[in-house]
Design a protein around this motif. Sequence first.
Motif, PDB file in Angstrom:
ATOM      1  N   LEU A  86     -24.960 -14.886 -34.377  1.00  0.00           N
ATOM      2  CA  LEU A  86     -24.431 -13.778 -35.171  1.00  0.00           C
ATOM      3  C   LEU A  86     -22.907 -13.796 -35.220  1.00  0.00           C
ATOM      4  O   LEU A  86     -22.304 -13.327 -36.189  1.00  0.00           O
ATOM      5  CB  LEU A  86     -24.926 -12.445 -34.603  1.00  0.00           C
ATOM      6  CG  LEU A  86     -26.431 -12.178 -34.744  1.00  0.00           C
ATOM      7  CD1 LEU A  86     -26.811 -10.892 -34.020  1.00  0.00           C
ATOM      8  CD2 LEU A  86     -26.844 -12.101 -36.205  1.00  0.00           C
ATOM      9  N   GLN A  87     -22.270 -14.349 -34.195  1.00  0.00           N
ATOM     10  CA  GLN A  87     -20.812 -14.460 -34.198  1.00  0.00           C
ATOM     11  C   GLN A  87     -20.343 -15.674 -34.996  1.00  0.00           C
ATOM     12  O   GLN A  87     -19.377 -15.599 -35.756  1.00  0.00           O
ATOM     13  CB  GLN A  87     -20.297 -14.548 -32.758  1.00  0.00           C
ATOM     14  CG  GLN A  87     -20.461 -13.264 -31.964  1.00  0.00           C
ATOM     15  CD  GLN A  87     -19.965 -13.397 -30.529  1.00  0.00           C
ATOM     16  OE1 GLN A  87     -19.374 -14.404 -30.153  1.00  0.00           O
ATOM     17  NE2 GLN A  87     -20.215 -12.381 -29.716  1.00  0.00           N
ATOM     18  N   GLU A  88     -21.037 -16.798 -34.829  1.00  0.00           N
ATOM     19  CA  GLU A  88     -20.614 -18.041 -35.476  1.00  0.00           C
ATOM     20  C   GLU A  88     -20.986 -18.110 -36.954  1.00  0.00           C
ATOM     21  O   GLU A  88     -20.364 -18.844 -37.718  1.00  0.00           O
ATOM     22  CB  GLU A  88     -21.240 -19.246 -34.757  1.00  0.00           C
ATOM     23  CG  GLU A  88     -20.626 -19.558 -33.416  1.00  0.00           C
ATOM     24  CD  GLU A  88     -19.206 -20.084 -33.536  1.00  0.00           C
ATOM     25  OE1 GLU A  88     -18.931 -20.851 -34.478  1.00  0.00           O
ATOM     26  OE2 GLU A  88     -18.372 -19.716 -32.692  1.00  0.00           O
ATOM     27  N   LEU A 110      -9.678 -17.684 -45.860  1.00  0.00           N
ATOM     28  CA  LEU A 110      -9.751 -18.889 -45.034  1.00  0.00           C
ATOM     29  C   LEU A 110      -9.527 -18.624 -43.549  1.00  0.00           C
ATOM     30  O   LEU A 110      -9.560 -19.561 -42.744  1.00  0.00           O
ATOM     31  CB  LEU A 110      -8.720 -19.915 -45.527  1.00  0.00           C
ATOM     32  CG  LEU A 110      -8.983 -20.495 -46.919  1.00  0.00           C
ATOM     33  CD1 LEU A 110      -7.809 -21.358 -47.369  1.00  0.00           C
ATOM     34  CD2 LEU A 110     -10.270 -21.310 -46.932  1.00  0.00           C
ATOM     35  N   LEU A 111      -9.331 -17.377 -43.158  1.00  0.00           N
ATOM     36  CA  LEU A 111      -9.051 -17.057 -41.757  1.00  0.00           C
ATOM     37  C   LEU A 111     -10.095 -17.597 -40.770  1.00  0.00           C
ATOM     38  O   LEU A 111      -9.730 -18.051 -39.686  1.00  0.00           O
ATOM     39  CB  LEU A 111      -8.906 -15.542 -41.578  1.00  0.00           C
ATOM     40  CG  LEU A 111      -7.498 -14.973 -41.751  1.00  0.00           C
ATOM     41  CD1 LEU A 111      -7.522 -13.457 -41.654  1.00  0.00           C
ATOM     42  CD2 LEU A 111      -6.552 -15.548 -40.699  1.00  0.00           C
ATOM     43  N   PRO A 112     -11.403 -17.559 -41.076  1.00  0.00           N
ATOM     44  CA  PRO A 112     -12.371 -18.086 -40.094  1.00  0.00           C
ATOM     45  C   PRO A 112     -12.169 -19.556 -39.766  1.00  0.00           C
ATOM     46  O   PRO A 112     -12.550 -20.010 -38.688  1.00  0.00           O
ATOM     47  CB  PRO A 112     -13.726 -17.862 -40.786  1.00  0.00           C
ATOM     48  CG  PRO A 112     -13.489 -16.743 -41.744  1.00  0.00           C
ATOM     49  CD  PRO A 112     -12.086 -16.954 -42.234  1.00  0.00           C
ATOM     50  N   TRP A 113     -11.569 -20.319 -40.682  1.00  0.00           N
ATOM     51  CA  TRP A 113     -11.414 -21.765 -40.486  1.00  0.00           C
ATOM     52  C   TRP A 113      -9.963 -22.186 -40.291  1.00  0.00           C
ATOM     53  O   TRP A 113      -9.693 -23.209 -39.682  1.00  0.00           O
ATOM     54  CB  TRP A 113     -11.981 -22.517 -41.697  1.00  0.00           C
ATOM     55  CG  TRP A 113     -13.367 -22.085 -42.026  1.00  0.00           C
ATOM     56  CD1 TRP A 113     -14.527 -22.481 -41.410  1.00  0.00           C
ATOM     57  CD2 TRP A 113     -13.759 -21.153 -43.038  1.00  0.00           C
ATOM     58  NE1 TRP A 113     -15.603 -21.856 -41.984  1.00  0.00           N
ATOM     59  CE2 TRP A 113     -15.167 -21.035 -42.989  1.00  0.00           C
ATOM     60  CE3 TRP A 113     -13.058 -20.412 -43.990  1.00  0.00           C
ATOM     61  CZ2 TRP A 113     -15.884 -20.205 -43.847  1.00  0.00           C
ATOM     62  CZ3 TRP A 113     -13.767 -19.582 -44.844  1.00  0.00           C
ATOM     63  CH2 TRP A 113     -15.164 -19.484 -44.770  1.00  0.00           C
ATOM     64  N   LYS A 161      -9.156 -28.753 -36.398  1.00  0.00           N
ATOM     65  CA  LYS A 161     -10.587 -28.913 -36.168  1.00  0.00           C
ATOM     66  C   LYS A 161     -11.310 -29.131 -37.486  1.00  0.00           C
ATOM     67  O   LYS A 161     -11.234 -28.306 -38.390  1.00  0.00           O
ATOM     68  CB  LYS A 161     -11.135 -27.666 -35.472  1.00  0.00           C
ATOM     69  CG  LYS A 161     -12.491 -27.885 -34.846  1.00  0.00           C
ATOM     70  CD  LYS A 161     -12.840 -26.751 -33.905  1.00  0.00           C
ATOM     71  CE  LYS A 161     -14.108 -27.070 -33.147  1.00  0.00           C
ATOM     72  NZ  LYS A 161     -14.454 -26.044 -32.186  1.00  0.00           N
ATOM     73  N   PRO A 162     -12.032 -30.263 -37.647  1.00  0.00           N
ATOM     74  CA  PRO A 162     -12.609 -30.585 -38.944  1.00  0.00           C
ATOM     75  C   PRO A 162     -13.887 -29.844 -39.269  1.00  0.00           C
ATOM     76  O   PRO A 162     -14.310 -29.828 -40.407  1.00  0.00           O
ATOM     77  CB  PRO A 162     -12.878 -32.089 -38.830  1.00  0.00           C
ATOM     78  CG  PRO A 162     -13.110 -32.310 -37.374  1.00  0.00           C
ATOM     79  CD  PRO A 162     -12.215 -31.329 -36.667  1.00  0.00           C
ATOM     80  N   ASN A 163     -14.543 -29.255 -38.289  1.00  0.00           N
ATOM     81  CA  ASN A 163     -15.813 -28.589 -38.532  1.00  0.00           C
ATOM     82  C   ASN A 163     -15.662 -27.100 -38.276  1.00  0.00           C
ATOM     83  O   ASN A 163     -14.951 -26.705 -37.362  1.00  0.00           O
ATOM     84  CB  ASN A 163     -16.892 -29.160 -37.604  1.00  0.00           C
ATOM     85  CG  ASN A 163     -18.273 -28.999 -38.193  1.00  0.00           C
ATOM     86  OD1 ASN A 163     -18.536 -29.455 -39.291  1.00  0.00           O
ATOM     87  ND2 ASN A 163     -19.138 -28.344 -37.466  1.00  0.00           N
ATOM     88  N   PRO A 164     -16.312 -26.233 -39.078  1.00  0.00           N
ATOM     89  CA  PRO A 164     -16.112 -24.802 -38.899  1.00  0.00           C
ATOM     90  C   PRO A 164     -16.687 -24.243 -37.619  1.00  0.00           C
ATOM     91  O   PRO A 164     -16.301 -23.181 -37.189  1.00  0.00           O
ATOM     92  CB  PRO A 164     -16.816 -24.190 -40.117  1.00  0.00           C
ATOM     93  CG  PRO A 164     -17.731 -25.232 -40.616  1.00  0.00           C
ATOM     94  CD  PRO A 164     -17.113 -26.540 -40.261  1.00  0.00           C
ATOM     95  N   GLY A 165     -17.621 -24.890 -36.977  1.00  0.00           N
ATOM     96  CA  GLY A 165     -18.236 -24.345 -35.778  1.00  0.00           C
ATOM     97  C   GLY A 165     -17.785 -25.045 -34.521  1.00  0.00           C
ATOM     98  O   GLY A 165     -16.686 -25.559 -34.412  1.00  0.00           O
ATOM     99  N   ASN A 166     -18.666 -25.064 -33.514  1.00  0.00           N
ATOM    100  CA  ASN A 166     -18.364 -25.702 -32.247  1.00  0.00           C
ATOM    101  C   ASN A 166     -18.658 -27.197 -32.329  1.00  0.00           C
ATOM    102  O   ASN A 166     -19.026 -27.731 -33.353  1.00  0.00           O
ATOM    103  CB  ASN A 166     -19.211 -25.061 -31.145  1.00  0.00           C
ATOM    104  CG  ASN A 166     -18.850 -23.598 -30.954  1.00  0.00           C
ATOM    105  OD1 ASN A 166     -17.706 -23.215 -31.112  1.00  0.00           O
ATOM    106  ND2 ASN A 166     -19.838 -22.791 -30.619  1.00  0.00           N
TER     107      ASN A 166
END
Length: 261
Positions: A147-149, A236-239, A70-75
């Motif tokens: 708050l989560q994202e 880097l875990l979130p991404w 997934k290239p973007n960190p969010g949705n």
Amino acid sequence: MSGDGEEDLAAFVALHGAALRASRVPACYWESLCRKLRGEVFDAGDYFGIMQVEEVDEEGDEEMEELKKKPNPGNEPCFKVIITNENGLQASNPNSIFLIDHAWTYRVEHARQQLLHVPGLLHRMTNLMGIDFHGEIPDEGSIEQVLQEMWKYNQTYQLSQGTAEEKVPVWYIMDEFGSRIQHSDQPSFATAPLFYMPQQIAYTVLWPLRDLETGDEVTRDYAYGETDRLIRKCILLPWVPTEVLDVNCFTPEPSDEHYQV
């Protein structure tokens, strides 16, 4: 450089030189950075553009692999930043350093209240993070999603001077341009926060690590400066989802000799 310009640069370096060196901002950019900060020059739009990316699901891929790609960190939707200037960008050009504004600066304990009460903040954050929000009045569900994202977009800095309260780490989210810059272990750019003392405002500065041509992607290392393999993996875990079950978390108890004087 004129005499006044030399004095301005000397004063700028006296105030910010230590921070610039710590962030490894090349000295060849300092004069231009000083000028852009003083004049509030945001000229990134002359060199960069944001491009929307359409994801293609490949049948048979595991869910973990899809997340990694997934290239973007969010949705959804997904974006990336590219060089749009027809002449590209040269790392040797002293003007090749750019300011990125911060869309939201906060301390964690105030985040919920700010989303609830600061006009337009929740709407901007939901747009930036790809969260559906169509109302005018903040609702608890949208606030909870932000708050989560937000941890996938968060950056932080800490002032080295001031009171104990002022030295508490501050969290911030870069503007739409800065937040679209994707991660790479071989980045084309570096970024670093800089607190500009005359204005008492923090910006993020962006500079190239190599020459780039039109159409090249702008990337940065989300764990910039960290060389320890395990710590990088954790940062880097979130991404970049990964397993850390192989990490030994056992702490041995010191021997009796350890406590002997």
